[in-house]
Design a protein around this motif. Structure first.
Motif, short mmCIF file in Angstrom:
data_model
loop_
_atom_site.label_atom_id
_atom_site.label_comp_id
_atom_site.label_asym_id
_atom_site.label_seq_id
_atom_site.Cartn_x
_atom_site.Cartn_y
_atom_site.Cartn_z
N ASN A 1 -11.45 1.91 -4.91
CA ASN A 1 -10.68 3.14 -5.08
C ASN A 1 -10.53 3.49 -6.55
O ASN A 1 -10.55 4.67 -6.94
CB ASN A 1 -9.30 2.99 -4.43
CG ASN A 1 -8.64 4.33 -4.15
OD1 ASN A 1 -9.31 5.31 -3.85
ND2 ASN A 1 -7.33 4.37 -4.25
N SER B 1 -4.58 3.55 -6.86
CA SER B 1 -5.22 2.23 -6.89
C SER B 1 -4.46 1.25 -7.77
O SER B 1 -4.33 0.07 -7.43
CB SER B 1 -6.67 2.36 -7.36
OG SER B 1 -6.72 2.87 -8.68
N SER C 1 -2.39 1.31 -3.59
CA SER C 1 -2.91 2.12 -2.49
C SER C 1 -4.43 2.13 -2.50
O SER C 1 -5.06 2.24 -3.55
CB SER C 1 -2.40 3.56 -2.58
OG SER C 1 -3.03 4.37 -1.62
N VAL C 2 -5.02 2.06 -1.32
CA VAL C 2 -6.49 2.04 -1.19
C VAL C 2 -7.03 3.43 -0.85
O VAL C 2 -8.20 3.57 -0.51
CB VAL C 2 -6.93 1.03 -0.11
CG1 VAL C 2 -6.52 -0.37 -0.49
CG2 VAL C 2 -6.33 1.41 1.26
N THR D 1 -18.36 4.23 -1.73
CA THR D 1 -17.53 4.70 -2.85
C THR D 1 -18.08 5.98 -3.46
O THR D 1 -17.33 6.94 -3.70
CB THR D 1 -17.45 3.60 -3.94
OG1 THR D 1 -16.95 2.40 -3.35
CG2 THR D 1 -16.55 4.04 -5.07
N PHE E 1 -12.99 3.88 3.90
CA PHE E 1 -12.59 2.64 3.24
C PHE E 1 -12.14 1.58 4.25
O PHE E 1 -12.42 0.39 4.09
CB PHE E 1 -11.46 2.92 2.23
CG PHE E 1 -11.95 3.24 0.84
CD1 PHE E 1 -12.94 4.19 0.64
CD2 PHE E 1 -11.43 2.59 -0.26
CE1 PHE E 1 -13.40 4.48 -0.63
CE2 PHE E 1 -11.88 2.87 -1.53
CZ PHE E 1 -12.86 3.82 -1.72
N ILE F 1 0.83 -1.21 0.00
CA ILE F 1 0.00 0.00 0.00
C ILE F 1 0.86 1.26 0.00
O ILE F 1 0.64 2.18 -0.80
CB ILE F 1 -0.96 -0.01 1.21
CG1 ILE F 1 -1.99 -1.13 1.05
CG2 ILE F 1 -1.65 1.35 1.34
CD1 ILE F 1 -2.97 -1.23 2.20
N TRP G 1 -8.02 -6.31 0.60
CA TRP G 1 -7.17 -5.33 -0.09
C TRP G 1 -7.60 -5.14 -1.53
O TRP G 1 -7.74 -4.02 -2.02
CB TRP G 1 -5.72 -5.78 0.01
CG TRP G 1 -4.74 -4.93 -0.75
CD1 TRP G 1 -4.62 -3.58 -0.70
CD2 TRP G 1 -3.74 -5.39 -1.67
NE1 TRP G 1 -3.61 -3.15 -1.54
CE2 TRP G 1 -3.05 -4.25 -2.13
CE3 TRP G 1 -3.36 -6.65 -2.13
CZ2 TRP G 1 -2.00 -4.33 -3.05
CZ3 TRP G 1 -2.30 -6.74 -3.03
CH2 TRP G 1 -1.65 -5.60 -3.48
N TYR G 2 -7.87 -6.24 -2.24
CA TYR G 2 -8.27 -6.16 -3.65
C TYR G 2 -9.62 -5.45 -3.82
O TYR G 2 -9.80 -4.65 -4.74
CB TYR G 2 -8.34 -7.56 -4.27
CG TYR G 2 -7.01 -8.24 -4.43
CD1 TYR G 2 -5.87 -7.52 -4.77
CD2 TYR G 2 -6.88 -9.62 -4.22
CE1 TYR G 2 -4.64 -8.15 -4.91
CE2 TYR G 2 -5.66 -10.27 -4.36
CZ TYR G 2 -4.54 -9.52 -4.69
OH TYR G 2 -3.33 -10.15 -4.84
N ILE H 1 -12.88 -2.41 3.98
CA ILE H 1 -11.84 -3.39 4.28
C ILE H 1 -12.22 -4.28 5.46
O ILE H 1 -12.15 -5.52 5.36
CB ILE H 1 -10.50 -2.66 4.56
CG1 ILE H 1 -10.02 -1.97 3.29
CG2 ILE H 1 -9.45 -3.64 5.08
CD1 ILE H 1 -8.77 -1.14 3.48
N ALA I 1 -10.91 -3.22 -1.83
CA ALA I 1 -10.68 -1.80 -1.57
C ALA I 1 -9.99 -1.13 -2.75
O ALA I 1 -10.30 0.02 -3.10
CB ALA I 1 -9.85 -1.63 -0.30
N LEU I 2 -9.06 -1.84 -3.40
CA LEU I 2 -8.40 -1.29 -4.59
C LEU I 2 -9.40 -1.06 -5.71
O LEU I 2 -9.37 -0.01 -6.38
CB LEU I 2 -7.30 -2.24 -5.07
CG LEU I 2 -6.02 -2.32 -4.25
CD1 LEU I 2 -5.07 -3.35 -4.86
CD2 LEU I 2 -5.34 -0.96 -4.17
#
Length: 614
Positions: A184, A357, A361-362, A315, A151, A105, A177-178, A156, A180-181
């Protein structure tokens, strides 16, 4: 006897032709407006005045690359970003672990920081060359703090907890994580789409209403929230506070030492003299210092798009809040003398979020509030360059925790407080005294959001530490609160940034007795409330009995109907006429307006006012 009938028929035909002409004119205007949005605006966004872009790279002797104020600006912006980064790291570590946080991240954060800080310098250099000025201040840039926490706790953490019911820990960490990506990435796309409407929103929204929201954030999150750590350890913090306030507000000079630098050194020294800073914390932070390579998980982002729909309620508001915040920052910078193109600033934020993203990074990226404060410090362009470069080793070498263990961050809080106070003061300087109630009422919604998200969340965490696990806090505590209406706090906190704008605008037009404008803003608020963008903790079509969205929709529509009746009464002279005093002017413009008012005859007020540039 047929003449009157013929005249009547001709008049009737003339009226029809006139109506047809008006209808055709309106249709042409509508088509022209559509063409402007669909064709002309994209051209502007893609070109950014291509004849001027090269000017950013030309030598400009009137615009020095480095000034003494850049040191103060760098320290303030660096610590502001670092405080946010540390907070989100602490929020992410228990769920995602150090490997994802530091190894995947943070490098994405570093790359997106480089993009935004350098692009804003490019914009500042263009503006300086175009206007032949050497006092242009680059807009500050960094992580969108409210969106980051949204987020963490809404995307998450729920994704991870749900996954843990049937999968192992490592798989669930990557899964969260994915998702959130992907969310983003969608945020960045929405930001780019909103570029088309940013300038229109800025022009059509009263300046005081736009700036009231950003002032509320400055007062609550930058000033009030940052004062609590100072009050907790006054021996270490009050001297740096006095140094900052004397230097920036009192005009006290400290010889060759910049104000922010002196406050940082003094506060850190006091922190090590007292038992607040410990060597053991530095030793622990050294374990995280090592090289990390950036990642590019684009395949995983698109594979997890199917999960994004479950979190659109987070979002979409996050993207809207970033966009509104960017528009507010552009207006704030304009009031400080630097008018940046709204579309281009929103474009920079959208691309920065996409870069974040795509490289792990988220967190959404955005321009920071406080441009007038950085300009008052004397910062120009080098402070932004230094900030972007400084985050490369922090994010790629894992030394964030090491730096935080060595510096007394409480010594930088006074600088952040100063920024928050300057934002409020600048807004009040262009706010007519009659609009002060509207300004104060508007920022109350942000105070409510802060109280709900900060105090209630803190109590929730404490509650979970000593009660039975998986026992819901709301069902046990909040439902039994009787000393005040807790549901009112939740509703007043929902969509606080947008709600602040609506409340301020409606109240301003009520004070000025401009009922058509008040009715329009009330109607617009009813639509936003119906979909949960304001006055609600969730987004959707809020028509169920337990929802409050439809209740607020009816309330706003009722207000709109009331304003319509008052407009009719005003036209019949039953209600006092609208206010004729301007809405927002600089202090010099106010003095000139007042001077002209004294010179005017009572019957010539309207003619004279038309000559005043408001």
């Amino acid at each position: 006897m047929s003449m009157p009938m013929e005249i009547s028929n001709k008049t009737f035909e003339a009226d029809i032709n006139q109506d047809e002409t008006i209808a055709v004119t309106k249709q042409r205007r509508f088509l022209k407006h559509c063409r402007k949005i669909m064709i002309d605006e994209p051209k502007k966004i893609l070109s950014f005045q291509s004849s001027e872009w090269i000017s950013a790279f030309r030598f400009n002797s009137s615009y020095p690359l480095f000034t003494r104020g850049d040191i103060d600006g760098f320290v303030a912006l660096f610590i502001n970003n670092l405080a946010t980064l540390l907070s989100v790291i602490m929020g992410l570590q228990p769920t995602l672990g150090n490997d994802i946080v530091y190894g995947k991240i943070l490098p994405g954060v570093g790359l997106s920081m480089i993009w935004g800080n350098f692009y804003y310098v490019y914009m500042a250099r263009k503006l300086s060359y175009k206007e032949k000025r050497g006092d242009v201040c680059t807009m500050p840039y960094g992580i969108n703090t409210p969106g980051a926490f949204a987020f963490i706790y809404v995307i998450i953490l729920p994704t991870y907890n749900h996954c843990m019911l049937s999968h192992e820990k490592n798989y669930c960490q990557e899964m969260a994580w994915y998702v959130a990506l992907a969310s983003n990435f969608v945020t960045g796309i929405i930001l780019l789409l909103l570029c088309f409407f940013g300038e229109f929103i800025r022009k059509k929204t009263p300046s005081v209403a736009l700036l009231s929201s950003i002032s509320g954030l400055g007062f609550v999150y930058l000033a009030l929230n940052q004062f609590f750590p100072l009050a907790a350890i006054p021996m270490e913090s009050y001297i740096p506070l006095a140094i900052v306030m004397l230097g920036y507000f009192g005009g006290v000079k400290y010889g060759p030492f910049p104000v922010a630098f002196l406050a940082l050194v003094t506060g850190t020294a006091l922190g090590w003299i007292t038992p607040k800073k410990k060597v053991s914390a530095v030793v622990e932070a050294l374990d995280l210092v090592k090289g990390y390579q950036p990642v590019f998980p684009i395949t995983q982002i698109f594979q997890h798009f199917k999960f994004v729909s479950s979190y659109l309620s987070t979002t979409i508001p996050t993207a809207i809040s970033i966009a509104i915040g960017t528009i507010q920052c552009v207006e704030s910078a304009k009031r400080a003398g630097d008018f940046y193109p709204t579309r281009e600033v929103m474009f920079a934020d959208g691309v920065g979020t996409l870069i974040a993203s795509l490289f792990g990074s988220v967190f959404g990226m955005t321009t920071y509030i406080g441009h007038p404060a950085f300009k008052k410090m004397g910062a120009r362009q080098a402070y932004s360059i230094m900030n972007g470069l400084a985050y490369l080793p922090l994010c790629f070498l894992g030394i964030t925790a090491l730096l935080m263990s060595m510096i007394a961050i409480v010594s930088i809080n006074p600088i952040i407080i100063f920024i928050g106070l300057v934002i409020c003061a600048d807004t009040l300087s262009i706010t007519p005294q009659r609009h002060y109630p509207a300004f104060l009422l508007g920022i109350m919604s942000i105070v409510a959001e802060w109280a709900h998200s900060t105090i209630v969340d803190g109590v929730t965490t404490a509650y979970k530490n000593f009660t039975v696990s998986n026992v819901d806090f709301s069902n046990n505590i909040t439902s039994n609160i009787v000393s005040y209406p807790y549901s009112g706090l939740v509703n007043f906190a929902g969509g606080s940034q947008l709600q602040c704008i609506f409340i301020t605008a409606i109240m301003m037009y009520m004070i000025d007795r401009k009922f058509v404008h008040a009715a329009f803003w009330s109607f617009l608020a009813s639509i936003f409330a119906f979909f949960g963008l304001i006055n609600s903790s969730r987004v959707g079509i809020l028509v169920n009995y337990d929802d409050n969205g439809w209740r607020f929709t009816i309330a706003y529509l009722s207000m709109s109907a009331l304003f319509g009746l008052l407009e009719l009464g005003q036209r019949h002279k039953w209600v006092k006429e609208p206010e004729t005093e301007p809405d927002d002017l600089s202090s010099i413009e106010w003095a000139e307006w007042k001077r002209l008012q004294k010179l005017e005859e009572p019957t010539g007020t309207t003619d004279k006012m038309s000559k005043v540039d408001v």
